[in-house]
Design a protein around this motif. Structure first.
Motif, PDB file in Angstrom:
ATOM      1  N   ALA A   1      -6.094  -6.144  -1.894  1.00  0.00           N
ATOM      2  CA  ALA A   1      -6.689  -7.486  -1.816  1.00  0.00           C
ATOM      3  C   ALA A   1      -5.567  -8.478  -2.044  1.00  0.00           C
ATOM      4  O   ALA A   1      -4.903  -8.441  -3.076  1.00  0.00           O
TER       5      ALA A   1
ATOM      6  N   PRO B   1     -17.869  -6.925   0.231  1.00  0.00           N
ATOM      7  CA  PRO B   1     -16.948  -7.754  -0.554  1.00  0.00           C
ATOM      8  C   PRO B   1     -17.629  -8.365  -1.788  1.00  0.00           C
ATOM      9  O   PRO B   1     -18.795  -8.751  -1.734  1.00  0.00           O
TER      10      PRO B   1
ATOM     11  N   ALA C   1     -13.994  -5.801  -9.007  1.00  0.00           N
ATOM     12  CA  ALA C   1     -14.217  -4.701  -8.058  1.00  0.00           C
ATOM     13  C   ALA C   1     -14.813  -3.499  -8.788  1.00  0.00           C
ATOM     14  O   ALA C   1     -15.708  -2.818  -8.268  1.00  0.00           O
TER      15      ALA C   1
ATOM     16  N   ALA D   1     -12.063   0.024  -2.587  1.00  0.00           N
ATOM     17  CA  ALA D   1     -11.670  -0.747  -1.407  1.00  0.00           C
ATOM     18  C   ALA D   1     -12.825  -1.524  -0.762  1.00  0.00           C
ATOM     19  O   ALA D   1     -12.627  -2.664  -0.330  1.00  0.00           O
TER      20      ALA D   1
ATOM     21  N   CYS E   1      -7.091   0.769  -9.498  1.00  0.00           N
ATOM     22  CA  CYS E   1      -6.592  -0.516  -9.003  1.00  0.00           C
ATOM     23  C   CYS E   1      -5.456  -0.988  -9.873  1.00  0.00           C
ATOM     24  O   CYS E   1      -5.364  -0.647 -11.052  1.00  0.00           O
TER      25      CYS E   1
ATOM     26  N   CYS F   1      -9.811  -9.930 -10.339  1.00  0.00           N
ATOM     27  CA  CYS F   1     -10.257  -9.343  -9.068  1.00  0.00           C
ATOM     28  C   CYS F   1     -10.498  -7.846  -9.219  1.00  0.00           C
ATOM     29  O   CYS F   1     -11.544  -7.323  -8.807  1.00  0.00           O
ATOM     30  N   GLY F   2      -9.540  -7.154  -9.817  1.00  0.00           N
ATOM     31  CA  GLY F   2      -9.664  -5.710  -9.974  1.00  0.00           C
ATOM     32  C   GLY F   2     -10.846  -5.331 -10.847  1.00  0.00           C
ATOM     33  O   GLY F   2     -11.604  -4.400 -10.535  1.00  0.00           O
TER      34      GLY F   2
ATOM     35  N   LEU G   1      -6.067  -1.119  -4.228  1.00  0.00           N
ATOM     36  CA  LEU G   1      -7.364  -0.533  -4.575  1.00  0.00           C
ATOM     37  C   LEU G   1      -7.470   0.890  -4.050  1.00  0.00           C
ATOM     38  O   LEU G   1      -6.989   1.195  -2.951  1.00  0.00           O
TER      39      LEU G   1
ATOM     40  N   TRP H   1     -10.582 -10.816   4.481  1.00  0.00           N
ATOM     41  CA  TRP H   1      -9.876  -9.609   4.909  1.00  0.00           C
ATOM     42  C   TRP H   1      -9.102  -9.956   6.186  1.00  0.00           C
ATOM     43  O   TRP H   1      -9.625 -10.626   7.061  1.00  0.00           O
TER      44      TRP H   1
ATOM     45  N   HIS I   1      -2.837  -4.629 -10.188  1.00  0.00           N
ATOM     46  CA  HIS I   1      -2.301  -5.876  -9.633  1.00  0.00           C
ATOM     47  C   HIS I   1      -0.780  -5.816  -9.634  1.00  0.00           C
ATOM     48  O   HIS I   1      -0.186  -5.116 -10.455  1.00  0.00           O
TER      49      HIS I   1
ATOM     50  N   LYS J   1       0.836  -1.204   0.000  1.00  0.00           N
ATOM     51  CA  LYS J   1       0.000   0.000   0.000  1.00  0.00           C
ATOM     52  C   LYS J   1       0.872   1.256   0.000  1.00  0.00           C
ATOM     53  O   LYS J   1       0.608   2.212  -0.720  1.00  0.00           O
TER      54      LYS J   1
ATOM     55  N   ALA K   1     -13.312  -5.269  -1.982  1.00  0.00           N
ATOM     56  CA  ALA K   1     -12.245  -6.276  -1.953  1.00  0.00           C
ATOM     57  C   ALA K   1     -12.815  -7.623  -1.546  1.00  0.00           C
ATOM     58  O   ALA K   1     -13.667  -7.706  -0.660  1.00  0.00           O
TER      59      ALA K   1
END
Lengths: 531, 123, 448
Positions: free
Chosen positions: A158, A349, A174, A321, A291, A170-171, A316, A328, A293, A149, A324
């Motif tokens: 994530a 999520p 989201a 966020a 976002c 994933c991104g 993210l 977590w 990766h 981050k 995600a």
């Protein structure tokens, strides 16, 4: 009687590689040892493990006991060690030298990473142990998350995606989730991606039901900003952009791009495959990324392992966020907990993408690499990677043809115009590098450059080694340009464990597993010796 | 009667039925063909619809129907010998046969001379 | 910095060849507003190897490793003994630090072991063909559903209540965002579910697990026939691959796609990853299969060799028409699997499975003899479900306080379902010992 001296011969029979060199009895050539498949080596009654006799119990298998042989060969431990050691010696690897495979970031893989990943208190933990017994593991994941981050200037990450492409999924999920929350998912169906994008970008977008619209590049190899602005509209969900891009260039108008994308109500997905060029020096969050990766096996040195495993955490923005995926890792006071499916988190999520908590083994190695470098070392990584690529570019630009003007980032891109009318193709040139002891560069990618050759030296090579590499490429380029060496190039490689392989045959008549019927032919000296 | 499309397909029309394949130029561009995915008999296709895929080792190309109609037969022989497309693109390497629904669509295609000029123009 | 070979002199010399005054010049394409004046703030500087190792020992010290405690946890990840040879082999630099075998002339090592892996997976699952591995079993299961949707051109998947809840969650997540339907059955701890009646003409596939998440061993032959009669595919998931040494393989039950978590062979627990997904199917579906494939061919001298093949299915060629967006497999974990499986061979693998079954049988008998505890399985391999007289989660937590790692409360994976609150999953592999079972039984007696 021995009929054939080549026990490795394949379906179309053996021919000597080089008429001038005498054949050997075994077919081996010193350290190049021909190796059969395990299925051609086993003997019944041989075993590489010693397990105790199981107590006799009445089975409780619901009458479904396996009948008949599985067909696995039996080998002893020394045979197994020799077999896989011999196979290993047919591979090129970073541990052996310059591995300039562009867009793959083949950097040194430190062994301390392997050591710490194997500490019993880290490597030998079950993902579903009570969280009170894995506080150190959760702290480790959270520690890596903090680095990721901070290095990217993004508020959330994530961790669970298993690889870059998985992180991309994933991104983009989201982004779909954020659009759904806004009630715009049905309206925004277009994803913009430059023509030079990695193939995963359009594949990911299409899988999520988006229509992919290509954005052309300008003559400087960057996104054409006016074309992008023209394409933006109320139907656009996102832009997927690699930065530095796949031509090894920084998108100079990135800030304008991200502003235009956001003004149009769309999101900015950044493919982080090339993060190594800017790590520790530029934070993607400052560029307006929503976002991105991060391929831990590229920038953060987790081993490529012959094609995996990878890990693809996704950083993210605040807007994404809340979506995600599970799980977590949450810190409450001085304790960590895992928020799993259904558990209370401060967000919505998007679901779950992987069993358990992600690629812990890769997290450990990446964190070890990151801590070894620190903020100062990581900045130096980006600088040395960019410096090395520009050095290679500068040293070759008079004899090979750079695809674009100006400094590059961490990889140097050439096209094949220097090979014009030589009879030598990019492929031939790359195969000739093998005989010089190098793994070829990335070829024919990105697609926007004709006969592309993408060289990424990374920060891991000493200048002396780069100099030899450069000299070898210069020599090859000169030979190619002499116009008399095309046949030599076409015949390369000659000194590798195998010459060029017939990929057409492999695809036309796929043989995807060993079967007794595709045994080596009669006359195999090893088989005869065994008989 | 044989007609050609700008996507480098040919169609040979005999009565109601057209036989469709790819041209010599197309097979040269593709290189060794390793697999052809042909449409099943009975499938209705519209002019311009992607209805077959031809693959070489490193590329996959869609084949677009040059005319509309119903597929009446696919070349089953290509499953075992996709190399026919390279050896005889306009003979044994045909892809599928179609029952034309509108012969008028043929007028939008090129004859041999026009196609040869088109290929020359590609350089 | 020990990993960076360039010296200040090297850097100066290189800059002069480039014709740049400073490295900053090379970053001139980065907008000034995004160029950091120095290093990223708020992060520590580099550390020596000794300090790094110490930091990780500190992390490790805050965990309870199964090597130091009685251990009976499974639920999709199993603790087996991995021979030393395996870990030695995968740390050879030629395997560890090479990339995807795009240049087959100098990656025959990787290609040949993947070909061996594909063959082993085909044999174990009883299927005709297998790919070069997936990320893991859970993501592989979701890819299998997508593949079935492509083959059947249908979009409704039926999910068994015996499927691992994480696997189900992933299929449901993918279904939601990719726009197809996944209908999941209720959690099935007793193993009583009948899916045959639910298969209809819209069903693309049925996803079952064997042994089920709750441990039941089932024959899916009739379900396979029902699927095929309706034009649907049967996907069988195996999360404990060692079971295939003792149980009839899914291929012999009529499965169309088999997905296994291969972690048990060659790969440690690793707190959940990286693992290795095994993915097998019928020859006729191979062009719809995701992931890399290695095939046999010959080189220019006619010698046998191996290459990546049928790559036109993949994203780098098909882009938006690819069968999947996957690029990576789990190469090194597949190597670990292959080396371990080769060490075991036919005899070793079968014996390993028998040992697991025997240990679990013993554990089941001892736990079921405790007052108030009910064994829900009449069949199992190395894992089973018991109903406790009280919620399982606090029981497990209490035993953890005594350094006993006593299985997985089902409520951890299926929250908010009172029907499973008292259920505990227990596994015993060949690594379980009498010395470990004793404290578990005593501990359970005490807290129940």
């Amino acid at each position: 009687m021995v009929q054939s001296l080549d026990r490795s011969q394949g379906r179309s029979g053996g021919i000597s590689a080089d008429a001038a060199a005498p054949a050997t009895f075994t077919g081996n050539r010193a350290l190049q040892i021909e190796e059969p498949l395990i299925f051609e080596m086993g003997q019944p009654g041989r075993c590489g493990v010693d397990l105790p006799e199981p107590p006799k119990v009445k089975d409780r298998l619901n009458g479904l006991k396996r009948a008949g042989e599985i067909g696995l060969p039996g080998l002893s431990e020394p045979q197994v060690v020799q077999h896989y050691t011999r196979l290993s010696q047919k591979n090129y690897a970073i541990d052996m030298g310059v591995y300039p495979l562009g867009s793959c970031t083949m950097k040194h893989n430190p062994r301390i990473n392997e050591k710490v990943a194997r500490l019993p208190g880290i490597g030998d933990l079950h993902p579903l142990q009570p969280v009170s017994t894995v506080q150190g593991a959760l702290e480790l994941i959270d520690g890596l998350a903090h680095w990721l981050k901070t290095l990217t200037g993004m508020p959330a990450v994530a961790m669970s995606p298993a690889a870059g492409a998985h992180g991309e999924m994933c991104g983009m999920m989201a982004i779909a989730a954020a659009l759904e929350a806004r009630g715009e998912r049905a309206k925004r169906k277009v994803v913009l991606a430059p023509e030079s994008a990695h193939g995963t970008n359009p594949a990911t977008a299409a899988a999520l039901g988006f229509t992919v619209k290509p954005i052309p590049a300008n003559e400087r190899g960057r996104v054409d900003l006016s074309a992008l602005k023209a394409a933006l509209g109320p139907d656009v969900a996102a832009i997927m952009l690699t930065n530095p891009n796949t031509c090894g260039l920084f998108e100079t108008e990135i800030v304008e791009i991200s502003r235009a994308v956001h003004e149009a109500g769309a999101f900015f997905y950044c493919d982080g495959a090339n993060f190594n060029a800017i790590v520790g020096r530029v934070r993607p969050g400052d560029l307006g990324v929503d976002c991105m990766h991060i391929n831990l096996h590229k920038t953060f040195s987790t081993p490529h392992g012959g094609g995996g495993p990878g890990a693809g955490p996704v950083v993210l923005s605040a807007a994404l966020a809340p979506y995600a995926p599970y799980p977590w890792i949450v810190k409450d006071g001085d304790k960590w907990r895992v928020a799993e499916d259904g558990a209370a988190v401060d967000g919505k999520p998007l679901g779950r993408l992987k069993a358990f908590h992600g690629q812990m083994g890769m997290f450990t190695r990446a964190l070890s690499y990151i801590m070894s470098h620190g903020a100062d070392g990581l900045k130096q990584v980006a600088e040395d990677a960019v410096l090395s690529a520009n050095y290679v570019m500068a040293a070759l630009k008079d004899i090979m043809t750079p695809a674009f003007e100006g400094p590059c980032m961490h990889e140097a891109l050439f096209d094949d115009s220097f090979l014009k009318d030589t009879g030598v193709s990019t492929l031939d040139f790359a195969k000739a590098m093998i005989d010089e002891g190098y793994h070829p560069m990335t070829m024919y990618f990105p697609l926007v450059v004709h006969g592309a050759m993408l060289i990424e030296p990374t920060e891991s090579q000493a200048k002396e080694d780069l100099d030899v590499f450069i000299a070898a490429l210069r020599s090859l380029a000169e030979r190619a340009k002499s116009g008399t060496a095309a046949e030599d190039f076409k015949a390369a490689p000659r000194f590798a464990p195998r010459r060029r392989l017939d990929e057409t045959l492999a695809a036309r008549k796929p043989v995807l597993r060993w079967r007794p019927s595709n045994n080596p032919p009669e006359g195999d000296p090893m088989k005869q010796a065994a008989d | 009667m044989i007609r050609y499309s700008k996507e480098h397909e040919w169609i040979r029309v005999e009565g109601e039925i057209g036989t469709i394949g790819i041209t010599q130029y197309a097979q040269e561009q593709l290189g060794d063909v390793v697999f052809v995915d042909v449409p099943q008999a009975g499938r209705k296709v519209a002019k311009g619809e992607a209805c077959a895929v031809v693959e070489s080792v490193k590329a996959a190309s869609d084949i677009y129907a040059p005319v509309s109609g119903e597929v009446v037969e696919a070349n089953a022989g290509l499953a075992d010998s996709p190399g026919d497309v390279n050896a005889e693109p306009m003979g044994k390497g045909w892809f599928f046969k179609i029952k034309l629904s509108d012969k008028g669509e043929l007028s939008g295609l090129m004859d041999e001379a026009a196609y040869n000029d088109f290929v020359k123009s590609l350089g | 910095m020990r990993y960076l070979p360039l010296t200040p002199t090297d850097r100066r010399d290189m800059l002069s060849v480039i014709g740049a005054k400073s490295v900053d010049e090379l970053f001139k394409d980065v907008p000034a507003s995004a160029r950091l004046p120095g290093k990223v703030s708020g992060l520590p500087d580099h550390l020596g190897e000794l300090e790094v190792e110490r930091a990780f020992q500190n992390f490790a010290a805050k965990n309870v490793s199964p090597s130091t405690a009685p251990f009976f946890i499974g639920a999709g990840a199993y603790r087996h003994h991995v021979p030393s040879t395996v870990d030695y082999m995968i740390q050879r630099g030629e395997f560890l630090t090479s990339y995807t075998p795009y240049q087959p002339e100098i990656t025959q090592g990787t290609l040949q072991y993947l070909f061996e892996f594909q063959t082993q997976v085909s044999l174990l699952t009883g299927m005709e063909v297998a790919n070069a591995s997936m990320y893991d079993g859970s993501t592989g299961a979701s890819e299998a559903v997508l593949m079935a949707n492509r083959i059947t051109r249908r979009t409704k998947a039926l999910i068994s209540g015996g499927l691992h809840p994480h696997y189900r969650n992933i299929i449901e997540t993918t279904a939601h965002w990719q726009g197809y339907s996944a209908v999941a059955g209720k959690a099935d701890p007793e193993g009583l579910e009948d899916l045959i009646a639910k298969v209809d003409k819209e069903t693309s596939c049925v996803v079952v697990q064997n042994p089920s998440f709750f441990g039941h061993v089932r024959d899916f032959t009739k379900l396979a026939a029902a699927c095929h009669a309706a034009g649907a595919l049967l996907i069988v998931v195996v999360t404990e691959v060692v079971s295939l040494g003792l149980i009839k393989p899914p291929g012999e039950m009529g499965a169309d796609i088999v997905v296994c978590e291969g972690q048990s062979i060659g790969n440690g627990l690793g707190f959940g990853g990286p693992y290795v997904g095994l993915f097998a199917t019928r020859d006729k579906y191979v062009r719809q299969m995701p992931g890399r494939l290695v095939g046999e061919t010959v080189d220019a001298d006619g010698k046998r060799g191996f290459v990546l093949t049928l790559s036109t299915r993949e994203q780098h060629i098909r882009r938006e028409k690819a069968t999947s967006n996957i690029c990576t497999n789990a190469g090194l974990c597949a190597l670990a699997f292959t080396v371990h499986m080769t060490l075991l061979g036919e005899a070793g693998f079968r014996r390993l499975a028998e040992l697991n079954h025997a240990k679990a049988s013993e554990l089941a008998d001892r736990v079921a003899a405790l007052p108030g505890v009910k064994l829900l399985n009449d069949s199992f391999f190395n894992e089973f479900t018991v109903r406790l007289p009280k919620p399982a989660a606090p029981v497990v937590e209490a035993l953890a306080g005594h350094r006993i790692l006593a299985g997985v409360p089902v409520s951890r994976l299926i929250p908010n379902d009172p029907a499973v609150d008292n259920l505990l999953l227990l596994a015993a592999t060949e690594t379980a010992t009498q010395a470990g079972m004793g404290p578990l039984i005593a501990g359970l007696k005490e807290v129940l």
